[in-house]
Design a protein around this motif. Structure first.
Motif, PDB file in Angstrom:
ATOM      1  N   MET A 198       0.916  -1.258  -0.058  1.00 18.24           N
ATOM      2  CA  MET A 198       0.160  -0.081   0.023  1.00 18.24           C
ATOM      3  C   MET A 198       1.099   1.145   0.040  1.00 18.24           C
ATOM      4  O   MET A 198       0.456   2.194  -0.653  1.00 18.24           O
ATOM      5  CB  MET A 198      -0.983  -0.073   1.202  1.00 18.24           C
ATOM      6  N   ARG A 199       1.971   1.134   0.736  1.00 18.71           N
ATOM      7  CA  ARG A 199       2.738   2.250   0.704  1.00 18.71           C
ATOM      8  C   ARG A 199       3.514   2.640  -0.693  1.00 18.71           C
ATOM      9  O   ARG A 199       3.485   3.791  -1.153  1.00 18.71           O
ATOM     10  CB  ARG A 199       4.037   2.147   1.601  1.00 18.71           C
ATOM     11  N   GLU A 200       3.861   1.340  -1.470  1.00 14.99           N
ATOM     12  CA  GLU A 200       4.317   1.516  -2.928  1.00 14.99           C
ATOM     13  C   GLU A 200       3.196   1.951  -3.643  1.00 14.99           C
ATOM     14  O   GLU A 200       3.543   3.066  -4.530  1.00 14.99           O
ATOM     15  CB  GLU A 200       4.632   0.146  -3.188  1.00 14.99           C
ATOM     16  N   ILE A 201       2.051   1.645  -3.406  1.00 15.68           N
ATOM     17  CA  ILE A 201       0.957   2.104  -4.319  1.00 15.68           C
ATOM     18  C   ILE A 201       0.512   3.862  -4.203  1.00 15.68           C
ATOM     19  O   ILE A 201       0.345   4.414  -5.149  1.00 15.68           O
ATOM     20  CB  ILE A 201      -0.261   1.429  -4.030  1.00 15.68           C
ATOM     21  N   VAL A 202       0.608   3.993  -2.950  1.00 11.75           N
ATOM     22  CA  VAL A 202       0.234   5.302  -2.566  1.00 11.75           C
ATOM     23  C   VAL A 202       1.495   6.176  -2.835  1.00 11.75           C
ATOM     24  O   VAL A 202       0.961   7.377  -3.511  1.00 11.75           O
ATOM     25  CB  VAL A 202      -0.055   5.636  -1.274  1.00 11.75           C
ATOM     26  N   ASP A 203       2.777   5.979  -2.891  1.00  9.69           N
ATOM     27  CA  ASP A 203       3.841   6.656  -3.200  1.00  9.69           C
ATOM     28  C   ASP A 203       3.706   6.756  -4.810  1.00  9.69           C
ATOM     29  O   ASP A 203       4.160   7.819  -5.334  1.00  9.69           O
ATOM     30  CB  ASP A 203       5.121   6.321  -2.826  1.00  9.69           C
ATOM     31  N   LYS A 204       3.328   6.014  -5.368  1.00  6.14           N
ATOM     32  CA  LYS A 204       3.310   6.055  -6.978  1.00  6.14           C
ATOM     33  C   LYS A 204       2.225   6.646  -7.649  1.00  6.14           C
ATOM     34  O   LYS A 204       2.267   7.626  -8.370  1.00  6.14           O
ATOM     35  CB  LYS A 204       3.577   4.515  -7.494  1.00  6.14           C
ATOM     36  N   TYR A 205       0.972   6.339  -6.929  1.00  2.80           N
ATOM     37  CA  TYR A 205      -0.205   6.957  -7.496  1.00  2.80           C
ATOM     38  C   TYR A 205      -0.726   7.981  -6.886  1.00  2.80           C
ATOM     39  O   TYR A 205      -1.734   9.082  -7.450  1.00  2.80           O
ATOM     40  CB  TYR A 205      -1.228   5.874  -7.856  1.00  2.80           C
ATOM     41  N   PHE A 206      -0.754   7.975  -5.578  1.00  2.00           N
ATOM     42  CA  PHE A 206      -1.454   9.108  -4.623  1.00  2.00           C
ATOM     43  C   PHE A 206      -0.485   9.848  -4.019  1.00  2.00           C
ATOM     44  O   PHE A 206      -0.997  10.185  -2.726  1.00  2.00           O
ATOM     45  CB  PHE A 206      -2.561   8.514  -4.045  1.00  2.00           C
TER      46      PHE A 206
END
Length: 1065
Positions: A276-284
């Motif tokens: 989730m950290r990876e997703i948020v850092d990349k997209y949000f």
């Protein structure tokens, strides 16, 4: 290989039909949601009393006989039931067919996945489809659209209403009893979830994940799709948004897909903190309000509240300091770009020459405008913030304050941006259509000028004070032929040759003293002007239009735009000329139709007309809603004119005394009439323009590019390795023939020799041949591919390091023992040979994989160096002015940056300045860079990293021997190690980490040399050991390649050892 979307590719066509169907189903659900009979809601008491006994929810299925017997007992209820059936059976059937389509969609998708797994499609599996670009997109879209369907159904058609409609259909329709009816499955899928779209309604537990799991879907498929969305740019959108701060906008569509699909695997949202950290850092990282489909907005702060991992990951984004930073940034960006756009829109600014000379600047302005509009519209929208959520309300208030939000100013920016986009697109379309004709015209004019000059110098055509000159006559005639020989189809070569011709014309004027004759100078200037126009014209590319289309996407505002209706109407009332800009805005909004219609059109689906008419109809009705102010304003103006002409303006008599002329002039009222009449004429012009626009919107678009033929498609060949393109195959072939296990690279000769036969394999002339064959762009493309391969290899290396070093307890114990033995690094290691040999022996098993990875990186770095040399040589030879300009600009920039770090008050390029990014591409294309200085990957701290690399190096030294003519060479071909790739591979690897790792690594080598020399001295061994020679050569090569001062090596090894070493050699 067969194109995935080709008509005869069954695998591709099957998933394309599924996705096409998905878009059509969503359009049908949205259309039907506006026609839900109010009676099914049972909102008011009257409906409840009248229809409460004949409209049932799913409790009916527990005992249908009981409910039907109650109806039969009351004749008045039977009559009411029959009347209700006749009035509603048609719309209820339509809803049921839509619900059935949703269930059929997921059944078809599951069947397709089963067919892939069972090998129904020859040579195709789930993995191979996901490797294909179109296949990857379609599989992700297929799952995403199913999720969107479920969300749209729950949001637009409430659970109780769905149940009542399904029960009514079950009771009234004869089709329910058919053998192929799947009524039970549809009811299980679409039973009420307890969700309500009403403001303040409480969210049901485990919603929507429990809803999404009602029909099981292949878990491996879900996991792989999420993996692709996490890691890949599946639509290649980043290329349209080169600036890093625009990345979240570039990936916005993909982010929306990932948001929906994550509900199919809720464990990630709940417990997978790293993912989730990876997703948020990349997209949000800078946005939390997203549009998931045609303007349906979601606030992640609210949506992810129940999920621990997702909520924790999003906390950084929702931190008030970050919110403030983003809001302030977009406030300043919107102010800056609005001023720019208004400048561009001034009369006479956007001319063809200006546009062609400033394409990157104009596109950057467009990007900034659209990104700012998107962020501000989404994050200030009322629909995206639950008023009952205190935290979200606080965040929104912070945004409104820090962004100095003014809806009128934002709307004005949207209008100006749309107008700017519209003008640019129309200009580019016109220039593209006239491109070849203009090019040929300029070529002809330039050639004729040269022919006329040749005639002048022949003495045939008289021209004042021009003497006959046969050399100039022949030269100008040759230039004329050269201009005529320019080939429009080979734009690269034509462009290069045109530049050379311009340069030649400048030089002939200078060297032959032709400046004295103004007529000759004018002929030369005209020819140069035509040649410049040819260069400009050849650079007009369709890619610019495609980029504008991607950047100008307004689908996120499909619903949000309604909040600006009152501002639009007020603007029109105050300023009638606003109508012409609104036309561009509506055209921009019409581009949102591309999203749902693209796949439907690709599949040649009969749903194309229905879906396009629905979305176009929605847009037309909105335009009418906005423009209803025009007739109202027109008639108000007409009423004022009638009033002025009837009551205020006195009729001028046929005869009039000049003394009374002033009384009858009535300049004030007449000026008012003129102003009102002009306003009406502007309204009329706007309406006429809007009429043609609306026809354009409703017309079904032709999606095929005029430059792509369906009859002669771009060929795709069967792959011979993992390469997809020709450049990939070429690159892997070069890597194969220069493999460090098979060849030896001699640095001084820039040549590779076979390790066994000692025959030459290839040399630096290879890259000269590639340059000649493929040109600068081909060679530069090869270099970029090698760059990405190095990135991948280094990433693989880090994974391997974790696996074979950090997860092996025995290896870690050995490293710990060695570190204890060699500490402190400035000391001499007692009994050094035993200490080092023991450590090497205990770690022997890890070095084979380590060596292979290091050598691969070193090999690719040698190739990159050779390519850079060739590019730089050809640039200095063929484009000396460009090479000089780039070199000087590079040096000037570096000097300015160094000065800034010494004195921070001096200027430094700002974040939104693309200069450094753009100049890097030019420098790499011109070979003015050092591949060894490049940072390829971002890294974290790795324990034992310097000592592992040191051990690796001294473990390889016994495999090598020193040769006076060739340097370090492999001792045994059976155990191959090539020295240059080894050195450059280690150098590159260390460059990716903090400088202290390199310092420690060099200190360990220095200690090894000192300790070994000390031991030899004490044992009275006269010759310097071979391993020490190798280590000293490594230090010298390291200093040479990194261009560091020699004192870096001498800090760890005394001068006298280096002197003795050189004497011994």
């Amino acid at each position: 290989m067969l194109d995935f979307l080709a008509e005869n590719n069954l695998c591709g066509q099957a998933i394309l039909r599924i996705v096409s169907c998905g878009n059509a189903i969503i359009a049908e659900l949205l259309r039907l949601s506006e026609f839900i009979p109010a009676v099914f809601r049972l909102k008011d008491r009257a409906d409840q009393q009248k229809y409460g006994d004949i409209i049932f929810d799913f409790s009916y299925f527990k005992g249908p006989e009981l409910w039907e017997s109650k109806l039969e007992a009351k004749p008045e209820l039977q009559d009411l039931d029959e009347e209700f059936r006749e009035n509603n059976i048609e719309i209820v059937t339509r809803f049921y067919l839509a619900f059935q389509s949703v269930h059929k969609y997921i059944v078809d998708l599951n069947r397709y996945l089963d067919d892939l797994n069972e090998g129904v499609y020859i040579q195709q599996t789930l993995e191979t489809v996901l490797l294909n670009e179109d296949g990857k997109q379609l599989l992700c879209e297929a799952l995403y659209l199913y999720g969107v369907m479920l969300l749209v159904i729950d949001q637009k058609i409430e659970g109780e209403v769905r149940e009542r409609m399904l029960v009514s259909y079950y009771r009234y329709s004869a089709a329910r009893s058919s053998a192929d009816s799947n009524m039970d499955d549809i009811c299980k899928l679409l039973r009420s979830t307890g969700y309500s779209s009403q403001s303040g309604a409480k969210r049901p537990p485990n919603y929507p994940e429990s809803y999404f799991q009602r029909v099981p879907i292949n878990e491996a498929f879900i996991s792989m799709v999420i993996g692709r969305l996490r890691s890949d740019d599946i639509y290649n959108q980043v290329s349209a948004y080169p600036l890093p701060e625009h990345r979240s906008t570039a990936l916005a569509n993909q982010a929306a897909m990932l948001y929906v699909i994550l509900y199919f695997e809720p464990s990630i949202l709940h417990t997978h903190h790293a993912k989730m950290r990876e997703i948020v850092d990349k997209y949000f990282p800078d946005n939390w309000v997203i549009s998931i489909y045609m303007g349906i907005t979601v606030n992640l702060g609210d949506a992810w509240e129940p999920y621990k991992a997702a909520k924790t990951a999003l906390n950084n984004t929702l931190d008030l300091s970050n919110v403030k930073e983003q809001a302030s940034r977009y406030a300043s960006v919107s102010e800056r770009v609005h001023t720019q756009v208004q400048q561009f829109l001034k009369e006479g600014c956007l001319r063809q020459e200006m546009v062609l000379d400033n394409i990157p600047r104009l596109l950057n302005c467009l990007r900034d405008c659209n990104v700012a509009i998107r962020w501000l519209m989404l994050h200030t929208a009322d629909s995206a913030c639950d008023p009952n959520n205190k935290r979200l309300r606080q965040i929104k208030d912070q945004i409104l304050t820090d962004s100095r939000y003014n809806p009128k100013i934002l709307f004005q920016l949207l209008l100006d941006t749309a107008q700017f986009e519209f003008i640019l697109k129309e200009m580019f379309k016109q220039m593209l259509s006239e491109k070849q004709a203009k090019w040929e015209h300029h070529k002809k004019e330039g050639s004729e000028r040269m022919t006329e000059l040749a005639d002048v110098f022949s003495g045939v055509r008289p021209l004042t004070r021009v003497e006959k000159n046969e050399n100039l006559q022949a030269w100008f005639r040759e230039i004329s032929k050269q201009i005529l020989s320019l080939n429009y189809d080979d734009s690269t070569a034509a462009g290069r040759k045109t530049v050379q011709l311009i340069q030649a014309l400048e030089e002939v004027q200078e060297f032959h003293q032709l400046e004295s004759n103004l007529q000759v100078c004018q002929f030369l200037a005209d020819t140069r002007k035509f040649l410049h126009q040819m260069i400009r014209t050849i650079n007009i590319k369709e890619e610019v239009l495609i980029t504008m289309q991607i950047v100008g996407d307004l689908s996120f505002a499909w619903q949000l735009i309604d909040s600006f209706t009152s501002i639009m109407q007020e603007s029109i009332r105050v300023n009638p000329s606003m109508v012409t800009k609104l036309r561009a805005t509506f055209l921009k909004l019409a581009s949102a139709l591309d999203l749902p219609l693209l796949r439907i059109n690709q599949a040649n689906s009969p749903d194309l007309i229905s879906v396009s008419q629905y979305y176009s109809g929605e847009l037309v009705s909105y335009v009418r809603k906005v423009l209803q102010i025009i007739p109202e304003s027109m008639f108000t103006s007409l009423l004022k004119i009638i009033k002025l002409q009837t009551h205020d303006i006195i009729e001028v008599p046929t005869r009039l005394d000049k003394d009374r002329l002033r009384d009858f002039a009535q300049l004030g009222p007449r000026y008012e009439v003129a102003k009102l009449t002009h306003a009406i004429s502007i309204f009329t012009e706007g309406i006429l323009m809007m009429k043609t626009t609306l026809v354009g919107i409703i017309k079904i678009q032709d999606w095929q590019s005029m430059y792509q033929s369906t009859h002669i498609p771009i060929p795709k060949f069967t792959p011979v390795d993992e390469s997809v393109t020709f450049i990939g195959r070429l690159c892997r072939e070069i890597l194969r023939i220069t493999d460090p296990k098979m060849t030896c690279h001699i640095d001084q000769l820039n040549t590779w020799y076979d390790m066994k036969t000692h025959q030459e394999v290839t040399n630096s002339r290879l890259f000269s041949e590639i340059q000649t064959t493929l040109g600068t762009f081909g060679l530069n493309g090869l270099d970029r591919l090698l760059c990405f391969m190095i990135v991948k290899e280094l990433q693989n290396f880090l994974s391997m390091f974790q696996k074979i070093i950090l997860r092996d307890r025995a290896v870690q114990d050995t490293l710990k023992t060695l570190m204890n033995a060699v500490s402190p690094l400035k000391s001499i290691v007692a009994n050094s040979s035993k200490v080092y040999l023991s450590a090497i022996a205990k770690t022997q098993k890890v070095w084979a994989a380590y060596l292979e990875s290091i050598m691969k990186v070193g090999q690719m770095q040698i190739l990159r160096q050779q390519i850079a040399n060739e590019l730089n040589y050809s640039c200095r030879f063929d484009s000396k002015h460009l090479a000089a300009a780039l070199d000087n600009l590079n040096k000037a920039l570096l000097a300015d940056i160094e000065a800034h770090y010494q004195d921070p008050s001096l200027p430094y390029p700002k974040e939104d300045n693309t200069l450094l990014y753009e100049i890097t591409a030019y420098l790499e294309a011109a070979g003015i860079h050092n591949p060894l200085n490049k940072i390829y990957i971002t890294t974290k701290r790795l324990p034992y990293f310097p000592v592992v690399n040191f051990l690796f190096l001294i473990a390889q030294l016994p495999k090598l021997q020193y040769n006076k003519n060739l340097g370090m060479v492999c001792r045994k071909p059976a155990d191959p190690v090539d020295w240059p790739p080894l050195v450059l591979g280690l150098l590159t690897l260390l460059k990716q980490f903090h400088a202290r790792y390199t310092e420690q690594f060099l200190a360990l080598i220095g200690q090894f040399i000192r300790s070994t020399v000390e031991q030899c001295t004490s044992q009275k061994i006269p010759e310097m050991p071979a391993d020490v020679v190798g280590a000293l050569l490594f230090l010298e090569d390291y200093v040479r390649h990194t261009k560091l001062p020699r004192r870096v090596a001498e800090a760890h090894v005394p001068n006298f050892i280096f002197d003795e070493f050189r004497t011994a050699l």
